[in-house]
Design an enzyme around this catalytic site. Sequence first.
Site, PDB file in Angstrom:
ATOM      1  CB  SER A 566      37.553   5.500 -24.748  1.00 56.76           C
ATOM      2  OG  SER A 566      37.874   4.400 -25.528  1.00 56.76           O
ATOM      3  CG  HIS A 684      42.443   3.476 -23.893  1.00 55.22           C
ATOM      4  ND1 HIS A 684      42.326   4.373 -24.939  1.00 55.22           N
ATOM      5  CD2 HIS A 684      41.172   3.113 -23.582  1.00 55.22           C
ATOM      6  CE1 HIS A 684      41.046   4.533 -25.248  1.00 55.22           C
ATOM      7  NE2 HIS A 684      40.327   3.784 -24.430  1.00 55.22           N
TER       8      HIS A 684
END
Length: 725
Positions: A566, A684
């Site tokens: 991320s 994610h």
Amino acid sequence: MKLTTALAAATLLLPLASPAAGKGPSKPPATEKKEVVDTYHDTQVQDPYQWLEASDDAGVKQWNDAQNAHTRAILDKLPGREPLRQRITQLLTWKSPGYGKLTEAGGTLFAGKFQPPRQQPFVVVLDSVEDASKERVLLDPMVLDPAGHTTIDFFVPTRDGKKLAVSLSKKGTESGDVVIYDVATGKQLPGELVPRVNGGTAGGGVAWNADGTGFFYTRYPRGEERAPADRDFFQQVYFHKLGTPTEKDTYALGKDFPRIAMTDLESSPDGKYTSALVANGDGGEFMLFLHGPEGKWTQVTKFADKVIGSQFGHDGNIYLLSRQDAPRGKVLRLPLATPSLDKATVLVPEGQASIQGVYAAKTRLYINEQLGGPSQVRMVDLAGKDLGLVPTPPVSSVGGLVSAGGDDVYFSNVSFVQPQAWYRFTVKDGQVAKTALARTSPLDVSDVEVIRTEATSKDGTKVPLTILKKKGTKLNGNNPALLTGYGGFNISISPGFNALAGLWLEQGGVYAVANLRGGSEFGEQWHAEGSLTKKQNVFDDFYACAKLLVEKKYTQPKKLAIQGGSNGGLLMGAVVTQHPEAYGAVVARVGLYDMLRSERTSNGQFNVTEYGTVKDAEQFKALLAYSPVHNVKDGAKYPPVLFTSGANDPRVDPFHSRKMVARMQAATSAKGPILLRADAETGHGSGTPLSARIEEEVDAYSFIFSQLGVKYLPPAKNLPAPAQK
């Protein structure tokens, strides 16, 4: 929404649908360049791979499939892959259960439980923290969805503990609908479904009223209320009364909030008050609203007031965490009867540690604080008198405080060498006791040393670095090493137990975790020095940590692997383009790499308050200076890199990874592979099934081992750790 899920969940992506091992092409597919030039503040920027941003385009899908085939052709042939798979599977399916969020309501304890080899966490009701055998499963997503693609985003019980609001989402989207369960029967209440309460952009939550007949909730635009481009924005607060259609829910708050507002809701212990803490995107600005018995919302603080958190007390006060003239934090007390900030008084002034949060018990406050990464809990009475620290191990993380009756509390604690467990602190005798809600280790880490040191960054800043190694490891520069970091969004990277770090140490490796600027390890100043136009400090900090590992002969560049996810994926992209000679292999998970076009995505617009915007000339200049895809140099010798992405990712658009892979494949003059692991079924990282996590970690670690030239050797005794006391 803050880019945290990948880091916390180790980017749990599903296995790729791909050709059989060895049948894909051995060379990466050629990537067409299309002339595109964008102009920012009179600066022209070429973007030949902009066409890869169109996820639904047939040509992009074809390119994506070809990249996946190339990746599988390489990864599936790696030596030692199957023994490594066996060990990773053994470690990650270790049957000792883990208990997440612990919540008390009406004398009932609820917890999120993860029980390998089950694919998803579930919710249990506990009679006692001392006898988990009597727990009852309230909601198991695997019953709802045997394929394992449904996950629990959050759950909130009513004040009496008789009902539970649960947000459920699918396939990593984090787009959650709220349903209600009757706690006694374990059955879902018919007709009660509130859509789009949670999201991967602005998060979400609920707060029950006093008698459990309804709740405030965060509401995203529905149907045609907004244009498609606006449906992940303009989050508002509504009230839902049980038994009424959600279409008749009443507006409460938020029509004048920023487009990128994100709201956390909380009920007071007596249920008479509700707080709404509203974030202005991801940059750390908040405003606070209160709803009281009179039925009206009152604004208590504005963004400029620097109040970043709140906690209801049991004494008619609300306690505020403020960073106004106190970058490391101070605690204010504000009477609920006069909810105006000018009525607040300082209860706990700023100290040396960075205050992360406050928990209010009956007659004392527990202050969660940290200094450089490890955390501790300090106690004060309601007059602010220091009552000392809760006894916890050094270099550990403590949090999740919940009532154990009166002033006693349960709390979670974990370290680099001790798995997560819940403990009870008893005020009467000042003692801490481990409960039955404790994981055991799947491997023996009794001979692991935890070394806390500091690297010196480019500007002289001291950067904390934690190094794990087995006792007796020779510092001769020949050890394989793995370094990770994050550095952003005011998120502190605290100690945590990682079984795969244990796997690395089993092989004679060195494992290191950097506490970089951009987090809140030393308060708001530490965060500010790693955000907006000062983001380069984060990359300098990480490089300094890498250099220390080499200078102190823990490793050498060709044996140093780095990984991050991320915002940590952005970190990987930046440091590998700035210092490609410093690393032997890179795993970059669900990261951002085109910092000029990131804000065109939904979540990228929330990130503007953290990263900056191309609309501001100075911020554009800073973004361009480090944006990974714009700083790849033709002919440079880049180390091998494995990039991962998820098609359903609500936080980082997968086009970032596509563009970065295309650019690096075209530019590198080295022989090492630049690979893309693009998944069509995940997001994610949130909600990924356990089996999928195993598949990704097998790919990541077999890639690292092979690129560093380390032969994986199964441990002589593939046995679990000795029982922990």
